[in-house]
Design an enzyme around this catalytic site. Structure first.
Site, PDB file in Angstrom:
ATOM      1  N   MET A  30      -2.835  -2.002  13.941  1.00  0.00           N
ATOM      2  CA  MET A  30      -2.949  -1.734  15.377  1.00  0.00           C
ATOM      3  C   MET A  30      -1.568  -1.812  16.025  1.00  0.00           C
ATOM      4  SD  MET A  30      -6.616  -3.101  16.605  1.00  0.00           S
ATOM      5  CE  MET A  30      -6.179  -4.787  16.888  1.00  0.00           C
ATOM      6  N   GLY A  31      -0.518  -1.766  15.198  1.00  0.00           N
ATOM      7  CA  GLY A  31       0.841  -1.761  15.751  1.00  0.00           C
ATOM      8  C   GLY A  31       1.317  -3.138  16.168  1.00  0.00           C
ATOM      9  N   HIS A  37       2.675  -7.291   8.632  1.00  0.00           N
ATOM     10  CA  HIS A  37       2.442  -5.859   8.401  1.00  0.00           C
ATOM     11  C   HIS A  37       3.469  -5.317   7.400  1.00  0.00           C
ATOM     12  CE1 HIS A  37       0.950  -6.262  12.720  1.00  0.00           C
ATOM     13  NE2 HIS A  37      -0.117  -5.777  12.105  1.00  0.00           N
ATOM     14  N   LYS A 149      -4.951 -12.702   5.851  1.00  0.00           N
ATOM     15  CA  LYS A 149      -5.039 -13.331   7.178  1.00  0.00           C
ATOM     16  C   LYS A 149      -6.400 -13.023   7.823  1.00  0.00           C
ATOM     17  CE  LYS A 149      -3.697 -13.980  11.660  1.00  0.00           C
ATOM     18  NZ  LYS A 149      -4.237 -12.805  12.278  1.00  0.00           N
TER      19      LYS A 149
HETATM   20  P1  AMP Z   1      -3.705  -5.620  12.764  1.00  0.00           P
HETATM   21  O1  AMP Z   1      -2.559  -4.809  13.225  1.00  0.00           O
HETATM   22  O2  AMP Z   1      -3.770  -6.984  13.378  1.00  0.00           O
HETATM   23  O3  AMP Z   1      -5.015  -4.876  12.785  1.00  0.00           O
HETATM   24  O4  AMP Z   1      -3.421  -5.912  11.225  1.00  0.00           O
HETATM   25  C1  AMP Z   1      -3.203  -4.877  10.316  1.00  0.00           C
HETATM   26  C2  AMP Z   1      -3.200  -5.449   8.924  1.00  0.00           C
HETATM   27  O5  AMP Z   1      -2.166  -6.424   8.810  1.00  0.00           O
HETATM   28  C3  AMP Z   1      -4.511  -6.155   8.558  1.00  0.00           C
HETATM   29  O6  AMP Z   1      -4.868  -5.842   7.229  1.00  0.00           O
HETATM   30  C4  AMP Z   1      -4.151  -7.607   8.697  1.00  0.00           C
HETATM   31  O7  AMP Z   1      -4.921  -8.469   7.890  1.00  0.00           O
HETATM   32  C5  AMP Z   1      -2.699  -7.603   8.249  1.00  0.00           C
HETATM   33  N1  AMP Z   1      -2.001  -8.790   8.744  1.00  0.00           N
HETATM   34  C6  AMP Z   1      -1.981  -9.247  10.014  1.00  0.00           C
HETATM   35  N2  AMP Z   1      -1.287 -10.401  10.081  1.00  0.00           N
HETATM   36  C7  AMP Z   1      -0.866 -10.674   8.827  1.00  0.00           C
HETATM   37  C8  AMP Z   1      -0.103 -11.733   8.235  1.00  0.00           C
HETATM   38  N3  AMP Z   1       0.359 -12.741   8.961  1.00  0.00           N
HETATM   39  N4  AMP Z   1       0.134 -11.683   6.909  1.00  0.00           N
HETATM   40  C9  AMP Z   1      -0.338 -10.643   6.156  1.00  0.00           C
HETATM   41  N5  AMP Z   1      -1.065  -9.621   6.653  1.00  0.00           N
HETATM   42  C10 AMP Z   1      -1.324  -9.632   7.966  1.00  0.00           C
END
Ligand code: AMP
Length: 283
Positions: A30-31, A37, A149
Site C-alpha cells: 500500500m506504499g 517492504h 509481520k
Molecule cells: P502494506 O503496505 O502494509 O500492505 O504491506 C505490504 C507488505 O509488506 C505485506 O506483505 C506486509 O506484511 C509487508 N510488511 C509490512 N511491514 C513489514 C515488516 N516490518 N517486515 C516485513 N514485511 C513487512
C-alpha cells in the site's frame, strides 16, 4: 523502471517477459515504503528475473471508521526507492481501475479470517483476499512475497491460493524491526514521541512470552496473562488482542504443540499496531 496505472500496459509488459521464460516476482504493497517492504523486494530480486511492485491503498480493506483518508501516500519517494532497489515495474492503479463503478464479486476465506484482526476489523480480509486475487490475475506472477509481520494475512492468502488453485507460490519473509524491536510499519510515522517510546512494548511482551514457552511453560492462559501484564505496563498501550494460537489453523491449542503464533494488536495513542512471533514447540 516502468511505472503505470493502466492494466493493459502492465499486462503487455509482463507478457513480453513471460515469453522469454523469465520468472516474475510480485510484491503487493500500500506504499509508504520502508525497510520491511524493501526486504520483500530484495527477496523477490533474489528469486526472480522481473520484479513487479504494486502501490495501491485498497479501500475495500478499510472499515468505515478506519484511516483510509489519512493513510500516507508519498508516491514520488516510493518510486525513487523502487528504482534504486532494482524494481522493473511499479503498478499504481486508481480505485476506479481496480473496482470499476461497482464491484459485485468478492473473495472470502472462512475460518482463518475469524479470529485476531478478523474479529476487530470485520470485512478487512474480504478486501485483502479480493484485491490480492485481482492483482494476481492482473500480474500473473510466479512468486508473490508477503511479510510475516501480517501473519494472518499471509496465512489467508496462502490458503486462498491453494483453495482456488491459483498458479503462483507465496513466499513469506521475516519481520524487519527497528533496533528497539518495534516492527516497521507505514503507520509508525503517526506515533507521537511518547507513544513511539512505548511502542516497542509489543515486541517486548512477545519476546518475554517466547522465553517462557522456551523455558517450558505450556499453559496458554498463563502465557496470555503474561502478554496482557507486560502490555499493561505501558500506560499509552491499549490492548486489542493478545493471543497464542496454532500458526496454521489460528485456533487455540492446549497443550501448546507445533508451530505456535504469539500475536498482539494494540492501539498506541490513535495508532493501531500489530506484531507477532512464531515459536516451535516439540515436547
Ligand atoms: P502494506 O503496505 O502494509 O500492505 O504491506 C505490504 C507488505 O509488506 C505485506 O506483505 C506486509 O506484511 C509487508 N510488511 C509490512 N511491514 C513489514 C515488516 N516490518 N517486515 C516485513 N514485511 C513487512
Amino acid at each position: 523502471m516502468i511505472v503505470t496505472e493502466i492494466i493493459p500496459t502492465l499486462r503487455e509488459a509482463v507478457a513480453e517477459v513471460r515469453c522469454k521464460q523469465r520468472r516474475i516476482g510480485f510484491v503487493p504493497t500500500m506504499g509508504a515504503l520502508h525497510a520491511g517492504h524493501l526486504s520483500l523486494i530484495d527477496a523477490a530480486i533474489k528469486a526472480c528475473d522481473f520484479i513487479v511492485v504494486s502501490i495501491f491503498v485498497n479501500p475495500t480493506q478499510f472499515g468505515p471508521s478506519e484511516d483510509l483518508a489519512e493513510y500516507p501516500r508519498p508516491l514520488e519517494r516510493d518510486l525513487t526507492l523502487c528504482q534504486r532497489r532494482g524494481v522493473d515495474l511499479v503498478f499504481t492503479p486508481s480505485p476506479e481501475q481496480m473496482y470499476g463503478a461497482e464491484n459485485l464479486t468478492w473473495v472470502t476465506v472462512s475460518d482463518l479470517t475469524e479470529p485476531l484482526c478478523g474479529h476487530s476489523r470485520p470485512g478487512h480480509f474480504r478486501g485483502v483476499a479480493t484485491v490480492c486475487t485481482k492483482l494476481f490475475n492482473i500480474v500473473q506472477p510466479d512468486l508473490a512475497f508477503f511479510g510475516q509481520k501480517d501473519a494472518q494475512q499471509a496465512l489467508v492468502i496462502r490458503r486462498m491460493v491453494a483453495d482456488l488453485n491459483l498458479p503462483l507460490r507465496i513466499v513469506v519473509c521475516p519481520t524487519v524491526r527497528e533496533t528497539d524491536g518495534l516492527a516497521l510499519s507505514s503507520r509508525n510515522r503517526y506515533l507521537k514521541p511518547a507513544e513511539r517510546r512505548e511502542a516497542p512494548s509489543l515486541y517486548r511482551a512477545l519476546a518475554i512470552c517466547r522465553e517462557q514457552i522456551l523455558a517450558g511453560q505450556r499453559d496458554r492462559l498463563i502465557l496470555e496473562q503474561t502478554l496482557q501484564q507486560e502490555l499493561g505496563k505501558s500506560a499509552l498501550v491499549e490492548v486489542e488482542y493478545a493471543a497464542i494460537l496454532d500458526e496454521n489453523t489460528l485456533k487455540p491449542r492446549t497443550p501448546l504443540y507445533g508451530r505456535v503464533l504469539i500475536a498482539v494488536a494494540a492501539r498506541v495513542g490513535k495508532v493501531r499496531l500489530i506484531d507477532n512471533i512464531a515459536v516451535d514447540v516439540h515436547d
